[in-house]
Structures are given as C-alpha cells and as structure tokens.
Design a protein around this motif. Structure first.
Motif, PDB file in Angstrom:
ATOM      1  N   UNK A 109       0.836  -1.197   0.000  1.00  0.00           N
ATOM      2  CA  UNK A 109       0.000   0.000   0.000  1.00  0.00           C
ATOM      3  C   UNK A 109       0.873   1.249   0.000  1.00  0.00           C
ATOM      4  N   UNK A 110       0.427   2.256  -0.770  1.00  0.00           N
ATOM      5  CA  UNK A 110       1.116   3.542  -0.825  1.00  0.00           C
ATOM      6  C   UNK A 110       0.071   4.648  -0.657  1.00  0.00           C
ATOM      7  N   UNK A 111       0.474   5.754  -0.041  1.00  0.00           N
ATOM      8  CA  UNK A 111      -0.447   6.870   0.066  1.00  0.00           C
ATOM      9  C   UNK A 111       0.315   8.172   0.246  1.00  0.00           C
ATOM     10  N   UNK A 120       7.154   6.402  -7.025  1.00  0.00           N
ATOM     11  CA  UNK A 120       7.353   5.005  -6.645  1.00  0.00           C
ATOM     12  C   UNK A 120       7.929   4.246  -7.835  1.00  0.00           C
ATOM     13  N   UNK A 121       8.924   3.420  -7.595  1.00  0.00           N
ATOM     14  CA  UNK A 121       9.472   2.530  -8.624  1.00  0.00           C
ATOM     15  C   UNK A 121       9.054   1.104  -8.280  1.00  0.00           C
ATOM     16  N   UNK A 135      -4.397   7.192  -2.485  1.00  0.00           N
ATOM     17  CA  UNK A 135      -4.188   5.873  -1.896  1.00  0.00           C
ATOM     18  C   UNK A 135      -4.248   4.826  -3.006  1.00  0.00           C
ATOM     19  N   UNK A 136      -3.246   3.952  -3.058  1.00  0.00           N
ATOM     20  CA  UNK A 136      -3.302   2.849  -4.016  1.00  0.00           C
ATOM     21  C   UNK A 136      -2.589   1.640  -3.441  1.00  0.00           C
ATOM     22  N   UNK A 146      -0.865  -5.732 -10.931  1.00  0.00           N
ATOM     23  CA  UNK A 146      -2.189  -5.206 -10.628  1.00  0.00           C
ATOM     24  C   UNK A 146      -2.072  -4.001  -9.687  1.00  0.00           C
ATOM     25  N   UNK A 147      -2.749  -2.920 -10.051  1.00  0.00           N
ATOM     26  CA  UNK A 147      -2.789  -1.716  -9.228  1.00  0.00           C
ATOM     27  C   UNK A 147      -4.248  -1.397  -8.919  1.00  0.00           C
TER      28      UNK A 147
END
Length: 317
Positions: A109-111, A120-121, A135-136, A146-147
């Motif tokens: 998770x990233x936000x 983001x890499x 948020x993803x 998959x994102x």
C-alpha cells in the motif's frame, strides 16, 4: 483456423526453445535447429528476447529450493513430433513455482497526505507518481501486475511486457496498459478519468469483456453514476502540471478552481455570492503556496478574500 495470433505463436515457440536450451543434455543438432529458427525472422529474435527478459526477472525462482525445478534442470531435452514442441519438466516447474508465487505475492500500500506528492518505482521497472491525497495498492507477481487506485490521482509510466499485463483498477473501471504513459484520477464523488499521454490503453467497465481503446492525446471519463462521457482531446502540459507542483487553469470556472485547491490544502472555500461560481480564471499557480494565488485572485477577478483558520470566504466586490 487458429485461436492464436502470430505473436502468440512466436512467444510459445520461443518459450519452448528457451526451456529446451536450459537442459544440460541439449545436443549440438538441437542447438543448430535453434539457430536456424532464430535467424528465420526478426520476430523470432524479439520473442526470444522477451522470454529471456522474463526469466531474468525470476531471481527468486532461480534460487528457490524446489525439487521439481532441480529435476527439470537435469532432464532430457524435449523431443519433436510432427513439428510441434513438447514442454519439458523445466517449464512445468516454472509454472508450478509461478503459481505458488501468484498466491503468496504481497500487496503493498502507498499513500500521500494532503499537498504531498510521491514517486514510486515498482520491481518491474514501471514508475508511478502519486498526487495529493492518493491511496493505491500494488501487487506485482511473475504473471501479472495489478494496481488498485482507491482514491486520488497518479501517473503511470509502464515498463512494457507482453507476457505480464499491467492493469489499474479504479472504481468500476479497469485500465489495461498497451505500452503507455497515462494519468488516472479517481474520486468517489466525481468518478474516474483517464488521460493517455503516450501509447494506448484498453478501458473496461465492471465485468464487461468488451473493452474500448483510448489513444494518446485523448481523455475519457466515467462519472459517479457509471455514465461514459465522450473522448476529449487533451494537451499533455496541463495534465502533467501537478507532477511539477503546479496547477494550470484555462478559463476554468471559479467553483472548479476552488474545489481543485481543496485537494492540496486542508481548508474549505465558501462562495458568499453564488454568481462567483461562473467567474473564470486562467493562469499557472504553485499548488503548495496559497498566498500568491489569493493575491492573484483579487487582482484578476471582482473578488475579496476573507481568510479564516480553515475556511476562506470569497465575497463579490
């Protein structure tokens, strides 16, 4: 008739040749056959290169302690019957190990917070830029990428791999990459918009099996009620302005301008006079610095700014 495309046939042939060449018992005649196949078409070389690239990314698999994989490495090379390759034990081992990893691969998770941007890499070489309040979740396996964009906005610069699809899920919309740079914005109240800057994407709504192609230079929007809006022609500069910390408006109604600014600042705009909503504004502004914007607003429009702790009231003057 055949149910595969020429590109898919080349990839299957390339995979079989790659598997055969992994065996320690491959004989000189088979190597000569491979060289003849490779030289027969540039498409063969391209397909074999893609298979090598995928195998090169499987470091965890190649070092894994899998008995079936070790057995496959020392297996006899596959025989040929009626011109069709038989899959060796190595391919089966790769498939089994990939299936294991498919179920066990973690989701990350990233936000970003309000006013924050983040780059983001991913492990496959793809690069993501996240805009404010985004948020993803990302899940990259040996078989797919998959994102899930839960909220906010992101630019996707995708590393192209025909063997491993890249998909973005945003609300009811699924975006499949076809070698692309694209921007996705998703808000529960505002729906989802996709802007393609390079290449193409395929768009699918819900469980629909029939997708629509969206090419570079166009945007499509699926509103909160699930209605498609027609393709709109776009310029890359305003779409990507946020990646440089800027907001670019071009005769944009003030109601939309203030709503956009609320995404970047923890405050609320109030239009004291409803007629102000239709006033339009043009210009380039720093998304993170509100004071120059408010000064420009008062000089460009018949507006007086009253600023509170977490509310800004715009009065007509």
């Amino acid at each position: 008739m055949t149910d595969t495309t020429p590109a898919q046939r080349h990839l299957k042939q390339a995979t079989t040749w790659f598997v055969a060449l992994q065996s320690s018992r491959v004989d000189p005649e088979q190597r000569r056959q491979f060289e003849r196949w490779l030289a027969a078409s540039p498409l063969h070389r391209q397909a074999f290169s893609e298979v090598e690239q995928v195998w090169g990314n499987l470091d965890a698999l190649k070092s894994a302690d899998l008995p079936e994989l070790e057995q496959a490495r020392t297996a006899r090379p596959p025989r040929w019957r009626h011109g069709r390759p038989l899959l060796s034990g190595l391919l089966l081992a790769v498939t089994l190990a990939a299936a294991r990893q498919e179920f066990s691969a973690p989701t990350t998770s990233y936000q970003t917070g309000i006013g924050e941007r983040r780059e983001i890499a991913l492990a496959d070489g793809s690069r993501l830029q996240l805009n404010t309040a985004t948020r993803l979740r990302a899940r990259v396996t040996w078989l797919r990428r998959e994102i899930e964009l839960e909220q906010g906005e992101a630019v996707f610069d995708v590393a192209h791999e025909r063997l491993r699809p890249f998909r973005v899920h945003a609300g009811k919309l699924q975006i499949s990459d076809i070698g692309t740079l694209f921007n996705v914005r998703h808000q529960d109240a505002g729906g989802t918009s996709v802007s393609v800057l390079e290449g193409e994407v395929e768009l699918r709504v819900g469980r629909s099996w029939l997708g629509e192609i969206l090419s570079a230079g166009f945007r499509r929007r699926l509103d909160a009620e699930g209605r498609w809006h027609g393709p709109e022609k776009i310029d890359a500069e305003p779409v990507l302005a946020w990646t440089r910390g800027q907001l670019l408006f071009n005769h944009t109604p003030l109601a939309e301008v203030t709503k956009e600014l609320e995404r970047y600042h923890n405050l609320h705009f109030v239009l004291a006079d409803p007629s102000l909503a239709q006033q339009t504004l043009s210009g380039r502004f720093d998304a993170g610095d509100l004071q120059p914007f408010l000064q420009a607003l008062q000089s460009m429009l018949p507006v007086r700014v009253q600023r509170g702790k977490d509310t800004i009231v715009l009065h007509k003057r």
